[in-house]
Scaffold this motif. Sequence first.
Motif, PDB file in Angstrom:
ATOM      1  N   ILE A  51       0.859  -1.192   0.000  1.00 32.62           N
ATOM      2  CA  ILE A  51       0.000   0.000   0.000  1.00 32.62           C
ATOM      3  C   ILE A  51       0.885   1.228   0.000  1.00 32.62           C
ATOM      4  CG2 ILE A  51      -0.206   0.117   2.508  1.00 32.62           C
ATOM      5  CD1 ILE A  51      -2.977   0.975  -0.035  1.00 32.62           C
ATOM      6  N   ASN A  52       0.480   2.237  -0.751  1.00 33.95           N
ATOM      7  CA  ASN A  52       1.176   3.519  -0.707  1.00 33.95           C
ATOM      8  C   ASN A  52       0.599   4.379   0.418  1.00 33.95           C
ATOM      9  OD1 ASN A  52       2.723   2.783  -2.897  1.00 33.95           O
ATOM     10  ND2 ASN A  52       1.464   3.878  -4.386  1.00 33.95           N
ATOM     11  N   ASP A  53       1.247   5.471   0.694  1.00 32.06           N
ATOM     12  CA  ASP A  53       0.737   6.420   1.682  1.00 32.06           C
ATOM     13  C   ASP A  53      -0.582   6.998   1.158  1.00 32.06           C
ATOM     14  OD1 ASP A  53       0.207   8.343   3.543  1.00 32.06           O
ATOM     15  OD2 ASP A  53       2.047   9.489   3.237  1.00 32.06           O
ATOM     16  N   SER A  54      -1.671   6.654   1.818  1.00 31.39           N
ATOM     17  CA  SER A  54      -2.986   7.082   1.338  1.00 31.39           C
ATOM     18  C   SER A  54      -3.538   8.271   2.110  1.00 31.39           C
ATOM     19  CB  SER A  54      -3.969   5.905   1.444  1.00 31.39           C
ATOM     20  OG  SER A  54      -4.101   5.480   2.790  1.00 31.39           O
ATOM     21  N   ILE A  55      -2.701   8.884   2.955  1.00 28.79           N
ATOM     22  CA  ILE A  55      -3.131  10.058   3.715  1.00 28.79           C
ATOM     23  C   ILE A  55      -2.697  11.307   2.942  1.00 28.79           C
ATOM     24  CG2 ILE A  55      -2.928  11.308   5.894  1.00 28.79           C
ATOM     25  CD1 ILE A  55      -2.461   8.640   7.266  1.00 28.79           C
ATOM     26  N   THR A  56      -3.680  12.066   2.480  1.00 27.82           N
ATOM     27  CA  THR A  56      -3.419  13.204   1.601  1.00 27.82           C
ATOM     28  C   THR A  56      -3.141  14.470   2.412  1.00 27.82           C
ATOM     29  OG1 THR A  56      -5.729  13.895   1.488  1.00 27.82           O
ATOM     30  CG2 THR A  56      -5.009  12.205  -0.079  1.00 27.82           C
ATOM     31  N   ASP A  57      -2.716  15.520   1.689  1.00 29.66           N
ATOM     32  CA  ASP A  57      -2.521  16.819   2.329  1.00 29.66           C
ATOM     33  C   ASP A  57      -3.837  17.332   2.907  1.00 29.66           C
ATOM     34  OD1 ASP A  57       0.154  16.786   1.710  1.00 29.66           O
ATOM     35  OD2 ASP A  57      -0.049  18.040  -0.080  1.00 29.66           O
ATOM     36  N   ASP A  93      -6.241  15.465   4.090  1.00 32.61           N
ATOM     37  CA  ASP A  93      -6.455  14.712   5.332  1.00 32.61           C
ATOM     38  C   ASP A  93      -5.650  15.330   6.475  1.00 32.61           C
ATOM     39  OD1 ASP A  93      -8.004  12.898   3.898  1.00 32.61           O
ATOM     40  OD2 ASP A  93      -6.353  11.486   3.626  1.00 32.61           O
ATOM     41  N   ARG A  94      -4.402  15.646   6.195  1.00 33.20           N
ATOM     42  CA  ARG A  94      -3.531  16.211   7.230  1.00 33.20           C
ATOM     43  C   ARG A  94      -4.044  17.574   7.702  1.00 33.20           C
ATOM     44  NH1 ARG A  94      -0.043  13.442   3.710  1.00 33.20           N
ATOM     45  NH2 ARG A  94       1.315  11.942   4.783  1.00 33.20           N
ATOM     46  N   LYS A  95      -4.546  18.364   6.754  1.00 25.77           N
ATOM     47  CA  LYS A  95      -5.078  19.675   7.138  1.00 25.77           C
ATOM     48  C   LYS A  95      -6.306  19.522   8.036  1.00 25.77           C
ATOM     49  CE  LYS A  95      -6.602  24.150   5.361  1.00 25.77           C
ATOM     50  NZ  LYS A  95      -7.724  24.245   6.320  1.00 25.77           N
ATOM     51  N   ALA A  96      -7.190  18.561   7.690  1.00 30.66           N
ATOM     52  CA  ALA A  96      -8.387  18.349   8.508  1.00 30.66           C
ATOM     53  C   ALA A  96      -8.011  17.945   9.930  1.00 30.66           C
ATOM     54  CB  ALA A  96      -9.278  17.278   7.868  1.00 30.66           C
ATOM     55  N   MET A  97      -7.004  17.070  10.053  1.00 28.11           N
ATOM     56  CA  MET A  97      -6.572  16.649  11.390  1.00 28.11           C
ATOM     57  C   MET A  97      -5.898  17.792  12.146  1.00 28.11           C
ATOM     58  SD  MET A  97      -5.285  12.690  10.897  1.00 28.11           S
ATOM     59  CE  MET A  97      -4.161  12.981   9.529  1.00 28.11           C
ATOM     60  N   THR A  98      -5.070  18.571  11.423  1.00 23.57           N
ATOM     61  CA  THR A  98      -4.391  19.701  12.061  1.00 23.57           C
ATOM     62  C   THR A  98      -5.389  20.754  12.533  1.00 23.57           C
ATOM     63  OG1 THR A  98      -2.458  19.331  10.660  1.00 23.57           O
ATOM     64  CG2 THR A  98      -2.620  21.461  11.755  1.00 23.57           C
ATOM     65  N   ASP A  99      -6.380  21.048  11.673  1.00 23.94           N
ATOM     66  CA  ASP A  99      -7.410  22.024  12.056  1.00 23.94           C
ATOM     67  C   ASP A  99      -8.151  21.562  13.307  1.00 23.94           C
ATOM     68  OD1 ASP A  99      -6.714  23.572   9.909  1.00 23.94           O
ATOM     69  OD2 ASP A  99      -8.415  22.975   8.658  1.00 23.94           O
ATOM     70  N   PHE A 100      -8.418  20.273  13.378  1.00 23.38           N
ATOM     71  CA  PHE A 100      -9.117  19.739  14.551  1.00 23.38           C
ATOM     72  C   PHE A 100      -8.262  19.893  15.805  1.00 23.38           C
ATOM     73  CE2 PHE A 100      -9.956  16.286  17.522  1.00 23.38           C
ATOM     74  CZ  PHE A 100     -11.318  16.459  17.754  1.00 23.38           C
ATOM     75  N   ILE A 101      -6.994  19.519  15.696  1.00 19.65           N
ATOM     76  CA  ILE A 101      -6.085  19.609  16.852  1.00 19.65           C
ATOM     77  C   ILE A 101      -5.965  21.054  17.350  1.00 19.65           C
ATOM     78  CG2 ILE A 101      -3.666  19.368  17.557  1.00 19.65           C
ATOM     79  CD1 ILE A 101      -3.513  16.939  15.661  1.00 19.65           C
ATOM     80  N   ASN A 102      -5.946  21.995  16.418  1.00 29.44           N
ATOM     81  CA  ASN A 102      -5.725  23.391  16.784  1.00 29.44           C
ATOM     82  C   ASN A 102      -6.983  24.116  17.248  1.00 29.44           C
ATOM     83  OD1 ASN A 102      -2.967  23.323  16.251  1.00 29.44           O
ATOM     84  ND2 ASN A 102      -3.248  23.822  14.092  1.00 29.44           N
ATOM     85  N   HIS A 142      -8.794  -0.308   2.420  1.00 33.98           N
ATOM     86  CA  HIS A 142      -9.361   0.566   1.393  1.00 33.98           C
ATOM     87  C   HIS A 142      -9.370   2.032   1.822  1.00 33.98           C
ATOM     88  CE1 HIS A 142     -10.747  -3.394   0.251  1.00 33.98           C
ATOM     89  NE2 HIS A 142     -11.310  -2.948  -0.855  1.00 33.98           N
ATOM     90  N   ILE A 143      -9.725   2.279   3.060  1.00 35.81           N
ATOM     91  CA  ILE A 143      -9.536   3.591   3.671  1.00 35.81           C
ATOM     92  C   ILE A 143      -8.897   3.351   5.038  1.00 35.81           C
ATOM     93  CG2 ILE A 143     -11.463   4.665   2.470  1.00 35.81           C
ATOM     94  CD1 ILE A 143     -13.003   4.601   5.148  1.00 35.81           C
ATOM     95  N   THR A 144      -8.319   4.405   5.587  1.00 37.03           N
ATOM     96  CA  THR A 144      -7.616   4.226   6.852  1.00 37.03           C
ATOM     97  C   THR A 144      -7.973   5.316   7.844  1.00 37.03           C
ATOM     98  OG1 THR A 144      -5.444   3.978   7.899  1.00 37.03           O
ATOM     99  CG2 THR A 144      -5.590   5.547   6.099  1.00 37.03           C
ATOM    100  N   LYS A 186     -14.878   9.952   1.765  1.00 35.98           N
ATOM    101  CA  LYS A 186     -15.266  10.694   0.561  1.00 35.98           C
ATOM    102  C   LYS A 186     -14.647  10.085  -0.690  1.00 35.98           C
ATOM    103  CE  LYS A 186     -15.285  15.004   3.263  1.00 35.98           C
ATOM    104  NZ  LYS A 186     -14.594  16.311   3.483  1.00 35.98           N
ATOM    105  N   ARG A 187     -13.512   9.396  -0.541  1.00 33.87           N
ATOM    106  CA  ARG A 187     -12.802   8.819  -1.689  1.00 33.87           C
ATOM    107  C   ARG A 187     -13.011   7.315  -1.823  1.00 33.87           C
ATOM    108  NH1 ARG A 187      -8.872  11.871   0.999  1.00 33.87           N
ATOM    109  NH2 ARG A 187      -7.560  10.071   1.495  1.00 33.87           N
ATOM    110  N   LEU A 188     -13.807   6.744  -0.945  1.00 26.69           N
ATOM    111  CA  LEU A 188     -13.888   5.286  -0.881  1.00 26.69           C
ATOM    112  C   LEU A 188     -14.467   4.670  -2.149  1.00 26.69           C
ATOM    113  CD1 LEU A 188     -13.494   2.652   0.539  1.00 26.69           C
ATOM    114  CD2 LEU A 188     -15.548   3.087   1.905  1.00 26.69           C
ATOM    115  N   ASP A 189     -15.522   5.233  -2.692  1.00 24.92           N
ATOM    116  CA  ASP A 189     -16.117   4.666  -3.907  1.00 24.92           C
ATOM    117  C   ASP A 189     -15.121   4.672  -5.061  1.00 24.92           C
ATOM    118  OD1 ASP A 189     -18.606   3.910  -2.942  1.00 24.92           O
ATOM    119  OD2 ASP A 189     -19.497   5.873  -3.306  1.00 24.92           O
TER     120      ASP A 189
END
Length: 387
Positions: A8-14, A16-25, A187-189, A262-265
């Motif tokens: 599997i390749n890195d399936s966490i996108t920029d 995704d990272r922004k959504a997590m960062t926004d939540f943390i902050n 398929h998603i993580t 959102k990308r699962l299908d």
Amino acid sequence: MGFSWQLINDSITDGDRKAMTDFINTPNQKFTNGEKCKEFEMEWSKYIGCAHSTYVNSGASANYIMASIMKEQKGVGEVIVSPLGWVSDVSPLVNLGFTPVFVDVSMDNMSITLDNIKKAVTDKTVGVSIVHVLGFNAITDAMVHFCRDNDLFLIEDCCEAHGATHKGDKVGIFGDVSNFSFYFGHHITTIEGGMVCTNDYRLWDYAKLFRSHGMTREASSEVQEQYERSRPDLNPLFTFAVPGYNFRNQEINAVLGLEQIKRLDFNCKKRSENFNYWLDNLDEKKFFVNYEQNGNSNFALPLILKEKDLELFKKCCILLDEEKVEYRVGTAGGGNQARQPYLDKYDFVAHDLSNVDHIHDFGLYIGNHPELSLYEIGSLTHKLNGV
């Protein structure tokens, strides 16, 4: 060893990272099992078409919860289970006092068959645990009716089958309970994470209880009121109805899940296209290609020899090593669980497992992910056919 073709390749996108960062902050967040977890549960229920979902910290934890619910409902006894899956399909059974009964799979979907289930049923049988291996649909209408007619608790393990369907409906809605995994390679993580799904309101209560120490405050108001009336000597905030676990997940994982779904299908569609192209280009004289493709949401690309040929299998592995293609021998879960040493001290029953043993000894899988090109797949199959 670096791989040019990973599982599997890195399936966490920029994004995704922004959504997590926004939540943390965001100030005053509750980071464990809060509103984002509930939101993800609701979105997942909508996605697969079930009534209730319970978000937990792994697909393996979900296996434990499902087996624990089965024990509450049926007591202990024999459980017919696929020997081709993951260790957590079996380990909860032996740890909770059940006797695993292994039956063989069909080569066309790598899943246990109704005929083999029927042959294994005894007066001690309390449940059946099927696995949608590598994203193949394992369920049939006849299987569901048989379990219902014989009062057998039906578990669906869908950890590798996000988006797979049976007659147009997504798997995970046919059993008494089902589970999905959001491990990094699926398929998603959500990095780690899993879901317990059910259409039964009572079983949903059990899932929430077992997820969080058995505390009644995690369950419905009806359950809470029942225990407040029957056990007035106990603090309602610390009343433990079942011998539960701490399998709760965290808000940041749910934030990632809400982005990934959102990308699962798209991911499922691309994986299925890759799988079909893989089969179309493999040499059917050397490799098994007659899989049931209808409803498939492929997790990984299987490479199973048609005949028992250890020399050819070794050469295929050497080629994959030379091409820097990551693979797993034995396909799902390392092959036949009945051959694993963790069962040496436990009682279990193993019927004829010829197909599973063939997959164990002469099968492997390689990664399938949306970034793969048809050129890469065609080039590798051409080299494998030439072995």
